[in-house]
Design a protein around this motif. Sequence first.
Motif, PDB file in Angstrom:
ATOM      1  N   UNK A   1     -18.420   1.525  -0.449  1.00 44.53           N
ATOM      2  CA  UNK A   1     -17.530   1.261  -1.562  1.00 44.53           C
ATOM      3  C   UNK A   1     -16.480   0.249  -1.167  1.00 44.53           C
ATOM      4  N   UNK A   2     -15.466   0.138  -2.022  1.00 48.01           N
ATOM      5  CA  UNK A   2     -14.373  -0.783  -1.740  1.00 48.01           C
ATOM      6  C   UNK A   2     -13.081   0.006  -1.615  1.00 48.01           C
ATOM      7  N   UNK A   3     -12.283  -0.413  -0.670  1.00 49.00           N
ATOM      8  CA  UNK A   3     -11.027   0.279  -0.441  1.00 49.00           C
ATOM      9  C   UNK A   3      -9.965  -0.669   0.072  1.00 49.00           C
ATOM     10  N   UNK A   4      -8.835  -0.111   0.413  1.00 49.31           N
ATOM     11  CA  UNK A   4      -7.703  -0.903   0.904  1.00 49.31           C
ATOM     12  C   UNK A   4      -7.902  -1.164   2.394  1.00 49.31           C
ATOM     13  N   UNK A   5      -8.014  -2.441   2.739  1.00 48.05           N
ATOM     14  CA  UNK A   5      -8.241  -2.814   4.134  1.00 48.05           C
ATOM     15  C   UNK A   5      -7.033  -3.510   4.753  1.00 48.05           C
ATOM     16  N   UNK A   6      -5.971  -3.681   3.970  1.00 46.84           N
ATOM     17  CA  UNK A   6      -4.752  -4.286   4.489  1.00 46.84           C
ATOM     18  C   UNK A   6      -3.638  -4.143   3.480  1.00 46.84           C
ATOM     19  N   UNK A   7      -2.403  -3.993   3.974  1.00 48.38           N
ATOM     20  CA  UNK A   7      -1.245  -3.884   3.091  1.00 48.38           C
ATOM     21  C   UNK A   7      -0.133  -4.798   3.586  1.00 48.38           C
ATOM     22  N   UNK A   8       0.750  -5.149   2.668  1.00 46.41           N
ATOM     23  CA  UNK A   8       1.902  -5.971   3.023  1.00 46.41           C
ATOM     24  C   UNK A   8       2.969  -5.851   1.966  1.00 46.41           C
ATOM     25  N   UNK A   9       4.199  -6.166   2.320  1.00 50.97           N
ATOM     26  CA  UNK A   9       5.287  -6.123   1.344  1.00 50.97           C
ATOM     27  C   UNK A   9       6.378  -7.097   1.747  1.00 50.97           C
ATOM     28  N   UNK A  10       7.247  -7.384   0.777  1.00 52.17           N
ATOM     29  CA  UNK A  10       8.360  -8.290   1.056  1.00 52.17           C
ATOM     30  C   UNK A  10       9.547  -7.921   0.183  1.00 52.17           C
ATOM     31  N   UNK A  11      10.721  -7.912   0.799  1.00 54.11           N
ATOM     32  CA  UNK A  11      11.973  -7.683   0.090  1.00 54.11           C
ATOM     33  C   UNK A  11      12.923  -8.847   0.354  1.00 54.11           C
ATOM     34  N   UNK A  12      13.649  -9.306  -0.647  1.00 53.18           N
ATOM     35  CA  UNK A  12      14.639 -10.363  -0.418  1.00 53.18           C
ATOM     36  C   UNK A  12      15.709  -9.911   0.568  1.00 53.18           C
ATOM     37  N   UNK A  13      16.425 -10.873   1.114  1.00 54.23           N
ATOM     38  CA  UNK A  13      17.431 -10.568   2.133  1.00 54.23           C
ATOM     39  C   UNK A  13      18.688  -9.907   1.571  1.00 54.23           C
ATOM     40  N   UNK A  14      19.036 -10.221   0.327  1.00 55.95           N
ATOM     41  CA  UNK A  14      20.313  -9.791  -0.232  1.00 55.95           C
ATOM     42  C   UNK A  14      20.302  -8.311  -0.605  1.00 55.95           C
ATOM     43  N   UNK A  15      20.998  -7.498   0.195  1.00 55.96           N
ATOM     44  CA  UNK A  15      21.124  -6.066  -0.080  1.00 55.96           C
ATOM     45  C   UNK A  15      22.328  -5.855  -0.996  1.00 55.96           C
ATOM     46  N   UNK A  16      22.084  -5.231  -2.146  1.00 52.62           N
ATOM     47  CA  UNK A  16      23.136  -5.030  -3.139  1.00 52.62           C
ATOM     48  C   UNK A  16      23.453  -3.539  -3.224  1.00 52.62           C
TER      49      UNK A  16
ATOM     50  N   UNK B   1       8.124  -7.089  -3.724  1.00 48.75           N
ATOM     51  CA  UNK B   1       6.690  -7.311  -3.909  1.00 48.75           C
ATOM     52  C   UNK B   1       5.907  -6.528  -2.870  1.00 48.75           C
ATOM     53  N   UNK B   2       4.743  -6.084  -3.278  1.00 48.89           N
ATOM     54  CA  UNK B   2       3.810  -5.438  -2.367  1.00 48.89           C
ATOM     55  C   UNK B   2       2.412  -5.932  -2.655  1.00 48.89           C
ATOM     56  N   UNK B   3       1.536  -5.880  -1.669  1.00 45.14           N
ATOM     57  CA  UNK B   3       0.181  -6.396  -1.843  1.00 45.14           C
ATOM     58  C   UNK B   3      -0.805  -5.581  -1.031  1.00 45.14           C
ATOM     59  N   UNK B   4      -2.033  -5.546  -1.516  1.00 43.76           N
ATOM     60  CA  UNK B   4      -3.134  -4.951  -0.754  1.00 43.76           C
ATOM     61  C   UNK B   4      -4.328  -5.885  -0.803  1.00 43.76           C
ATOM     62  N   UNK B   5      -5.130  -5.826   0.238  1.00 44.37           N
ATOM     63  CA  UNK B   5      -6.427  -6.503   0.263  1.00 44.37           C
ATOM     64  C   UNK B   5      -7.484  -5.427   0.067  1.00 44.37           C
ATOM     65  N   UNK B   6      -8.359  -5.641  -0.909  1.00 46.61           N
ATOM     66  CA  UNK B   6      -9.489  -4.750  -1.156  1.00 46.61           C
ATOM     67  C   UNK B   6     -10.738  -5.347  -0.543  1.00 46.61           C
ATOM     68  N   UNK B   7     -11.511  -4.512   0.120  1.00 45.16           N
ATOM     69  CA  UNK B   7     -12.757  -4.981   0.709  1.00 45.16           C
ATOM     70  C   UNK B   7     -13.684  -3.827   0.999  1.00 45.16           C
ATOM     71  N   UNK B   8     -14.878  -4.110   1.546  1.00 47.21           N
ATOM     72  CA  UNK B   8     -15.844  -3.050   1.859  1.00 47.21           C
ATOM     73  C   UNK B   8     -15.297  -2.076   2.891  1.00 47.21           C
ATOM     74  N   UNK B   9     -15.554  -0.785   2.657  1.00 48.70           N
ATOM     75  CA  UNK B   9     -15.157   0.247   3.610  1.00 48.70           C
ATOM     76  C   UNK B   9     -16.355   1.154   3.887  1.00 48.70           C
ATOM     77  N   UNK B  10     -16.203   2.066   4.812  1.00 47.56           N
ATOM     78  CA  UNK B  10     -17.291   2.955   5.192  1.00 47.56           C
ATOM     79  C   UNK B  10     -17.697   3.885   4.047  1.00 47.56           C
ATOM     80  N   UNK B  11     -18.931   4.336   4.048  1.00 47.46           N
ATOM     81  CA  UNK B  11     -19.347   5.304   3.021  1.00 47.46           C
ATOM     82  C   UNK B  11     -18.442   6.526   3.022  1.00 47.46           C
TER      83      UNK B  11
END
Length: 332
Positions: free
Chosen positions: A3-18, A163-173
Amino acid sequence: MNGFGIVGTGSFLPDDVVPNRVVAERAGVSDEWIVRKTGIRSRRYAADYEATSDLAVKAAEKALADAGVPAERLRWIVVATSTPDHPQPATACLVQHRIGADRAAAFDLNAVCTGFVFALETATRLLSAGSGAGYALVVGADVYSRLVDPTDRRTAVLFGDGAGAVVLGPVRPGRGVVGSHLATRGAYHRMIRVEAGGSRLPASEKTLAGGEHYFQMDGRAVREFVASEVPETVRRLLGEHGVAPEAVDHFVPHQANGVMLTELMPRLGLTGARTHLTVAEHANTGAGSIPLALDTARRDGAFADGDLVLMAGFGGGMSTGATLVRWDTQHS
């Protein structure tokens, strides 16, 4: 067949903490009031030179690096956002160009704060309809600091940028995306809205003077909607796949309001799940909130191989969505 699953994750936040004190002063409330009503203590705001695509690109690059997948191997890019850089072209096109994914088809998806879950299901279906190979990039990104009225205590205290992101790709059965359940209740579309700036009410001096380009929300109605509709969406998803609520290991919800999420949890029956919350530090980052929290949990080593991870969102439209993933640590 894999099947397909999450094979990588990432995120980013701006520098300015309010911190709350800054938002509270503008909105006419106190730090204590914000914490008591929302559980939020701080948020990040994009710099003047940053737009949604800038945040999305940085999250995407981190997800691709984490997956070990070069951008040229992407077949699809789906960006979930309700704060695009421009009415057109799609923000996904800008992301595609900047990360060098020249072979990928790219488009935006707007289901407001449920957008990431809708986009994840869309990308999974697109990959599954193909030859069984290839990768998709799914990004949730929003810059709500540009849409909220800083004097409106009902909305200004809730939102941040990220922002957050994932890469979807083939994973084990036996691993990967188990399924999703998506729903829209269009009859309630006026609960959350931005009135001006579209084809019905184009931006003008009149709309600007009336503040009609600001984000508006009926908070009480939204809370009631979430309390009734989100448990039903989760129940339907788990029932469709024969999964008992207590079998879920992790819950990653849309980070809308910490107090509202605390009230929601007992209604879901996820007695065995660890809930992952970033709302206190990041506030509500729209479509970015679920993948941002997911990446934070993964980087903290929260997920073991085979764990059941439930993601659930809710937002304008009105929409709800839930996705269940059987985690594959070999690929993530």
